[in-house]
Scaffold this active site. Structure first.
Site, PDB file in Angstrom:
ATOM      1  N   ASP A   1       0.822  -1.206   0.000  1.00 28.61           N
ATOM      2  CA  ASP A   1       0.000   0.000   0.000  1.00 28.61           C
ATOM      3  C   ASP A   1       0.855   1.255   0.000  1.00 28.61           C
ATOM      4  OD1 ASP A   1       0.906  -0.526   2.578  1.00 28.61           O
ATOM      5  OD2 ASP A   1      -1.073  -1.032   3.347  1.00 28.61           O
TER       6      ASP A   1
ATOM      7  N   GLU B   1      -9.773  -1.400   5.002  1.00 29.06           N
ATOM      8  CA  GLU B   1     -10.436  -1.016   6.245  1.00 29.06           C
ATOM      9  C   GLU B   1     -11.769  -1.761   6.390  1.00 29.06           C
ATOM     10  OE1 GLU B   1      -8.683   0.391   8.292  1.00 29.06           O
ATOM     11  OE2 GLU B   1      -7.945   2.390   7.769  1.00 29.06           O
TER      12      GLU B   1
HETATM   13  C1  F6R Z   1       1.356  -1.532   6.103  1.00 31.60           C
HETATM   14  C2  F6R Z   1       0.046  -2.144   6.150  1.00 31.60           C
HETATM   15  C3  F6R Z   1      -0.787  -2.107   7.376  1.00 31.60           C
HETATM   16  C4  F6R Z   1      -0.006  -2.366   8.658  1.00 31.60           C
HETATM   17  C5  F6R Z   1      -0.917  -2.240   9.863  1.00 31.60           C
HETATM   18  C6  F6R Z   1      -0.183  -2.473  11.155  1.00 31.60           C
HETATM   19  O1  F6R Z   1       1.944  -1.729   4.833  1.00 31.60           O
HETATM   20  O2  F6R Z   1      -0.394  -2.642   5.172  1.00 31.60           O
HETATM   21  O3  F6R Z   1      -1.809  -3.058   7.271  1.00 31.60           O
HETATM   22  O4  F6R Z   1       0.558  -3.646   8.595  1.00 31.60           O
HETATM   23  O5  F6R Z   1      -1.490  -0.976   9.874  1.00 31.60           O
HETATM   24  O6  F6R Z   1       0.751  -1.446  11.330  1.00 31.60           O
HETATM   25  P1  F6R Z   1       1.896  -1.567  12.403  1.00 31.60           P
HETATM   26  O7  F6R Z   1       2.690  -2.764  12.036  1.00 31.60           O
HETATM   27  O8  F6R Z   1       2.691  -0.304  12.279  1.00 31.60           O
HETATM   28  O9  F6R Z   1       1.221  -1.718  13.716  1.00 31.60           O
END
Ligand code: F6R
Length: 261
Positions: A67, A143
């Site tokens: 993303d 989401e």
């Molecule tokens: C990032 C992504 C998101 C994150 C998720 C968790 O490329 O696709 O789905 O994996 O928001 O974020 P962290 O690991 O920072 O808690």
């Protein structure tokens, strides 16, 4: 879905890295699906260490990130293009142009998204997709409410995700972009092996839903219950709400070594 409860996030990262090293040794031109954010950092640290020790090379491997924020200037340190290079790609030996990501500055976003899907398919599809999970159950930036069959497209970030990610933007939610381009749930489901890593109590409810909740667009990660090969690597805190925690521990402890991840 295999749930592995590790003593801490570093141990989870080591297991994830081992799966990638095994893959790349057997298939040097493997296609990796790369996530950004905090969750995969232990994996990337371990891979960088093994690369420095001469144990693994990514010279022929390819990568596609999940993303990207829409509208951040190219030089912004928090574009996922820049983050993945800082956290992983520039620490190992990927070839130039071997790692691709969504273009958050594309002028024709639908056309770009179609071309991104085509590029993944042309590379032969993703062999191993690394995932984190949002506190609201998103994977990629799919989401709650996302179509379970969705492909790469533009999405609006939830307020929850923008609050969670404000830590990367001076703690200021207003600096966090409102939109992103993300691989869809259908895109992620096409990967041959999915390795999801989560740590900390903030992820415990999302992890419980992922593994034990009903499959629903309300908790997008639950679509992974339909995937034939998912490995979930957790620390104790992220595993703390699991109903079948003892069973997952017993299962992993008794797992035959030949099975691998
Ligand atoms: C990032 C992504 C998101 C994150 C998720 C968790 O490329 O696709 O789905 O994996 O928001 O974020 P962290 O690991 O920072 O808690």
């Amino acid at each position: 879905m295999e749930i592995v409860i590790c003593p801490d996030a570093a141990a989870a990262g080591t297991l994830g890295a081992e799966a990638i090293v095994t893959l790349v040794k057997g298939k040097p031109d493997a296609v990796l699906g790369l996530a950004t954010g905090s969750s995969p950092l232990a994996i990337y640290d371990e891979l960088a260490a093994r690369h420095d020790a001469g144990q693994v090379s990514f010279a022929q491997a390819r990568g596609f990130t999940l993303d990207e924020y829409v509208g951040l200037p190219a030089e912004h340190p928090e574009t996922y293009h820049n983050v993945i290079r800082r956290d992983f790609v520039n620490r190992v030996d990927f070839g130039a142009d071997a790692v691709h990501g969504p273009d958050g500055l594309a002028t024709d976003i639908p056309a770009f998204c179609a071309s991104y899907e085509a590029a993944i398919a042309a590379a032969g599809g993703v062999d191993l997709q690394i995932l984190g999970i949002g506190t609201d159950g998103h994977i990629g930036f799919n989401e709650p409410g996302s179509s379970l069959a969705s492909r790469t497209r533009i999405k609006t970030l939830t307020r929850q995700t923008r609050v969670d990610n404000a830590r990367f933007f001076d703690g200021d939610i207003d600096q966090v972009p409102t939109h992103c381009i993300t691989q869809g749930l259908g895109t992620i489901m096409a990967a041959r092996h999915v390795v999801l890593v989560a740590s900390g109590t903030a992820k415990a409810e999302a992890v419980h839903q992922l593994a034990e909740g009903s499959v629903s667009a309300l908790w997008p990660a639950t679509i992974l219950q339909h995937h034939p090969h998912v490995t979930v690597l957790l620390d104790e805190a992220a595993a703390s709400r699991l109903q079948l925690g003892s069973y997952y521990r017993e299962t992993y402890a008794a797992k035959p070594a030949w099975q691998g991840l």
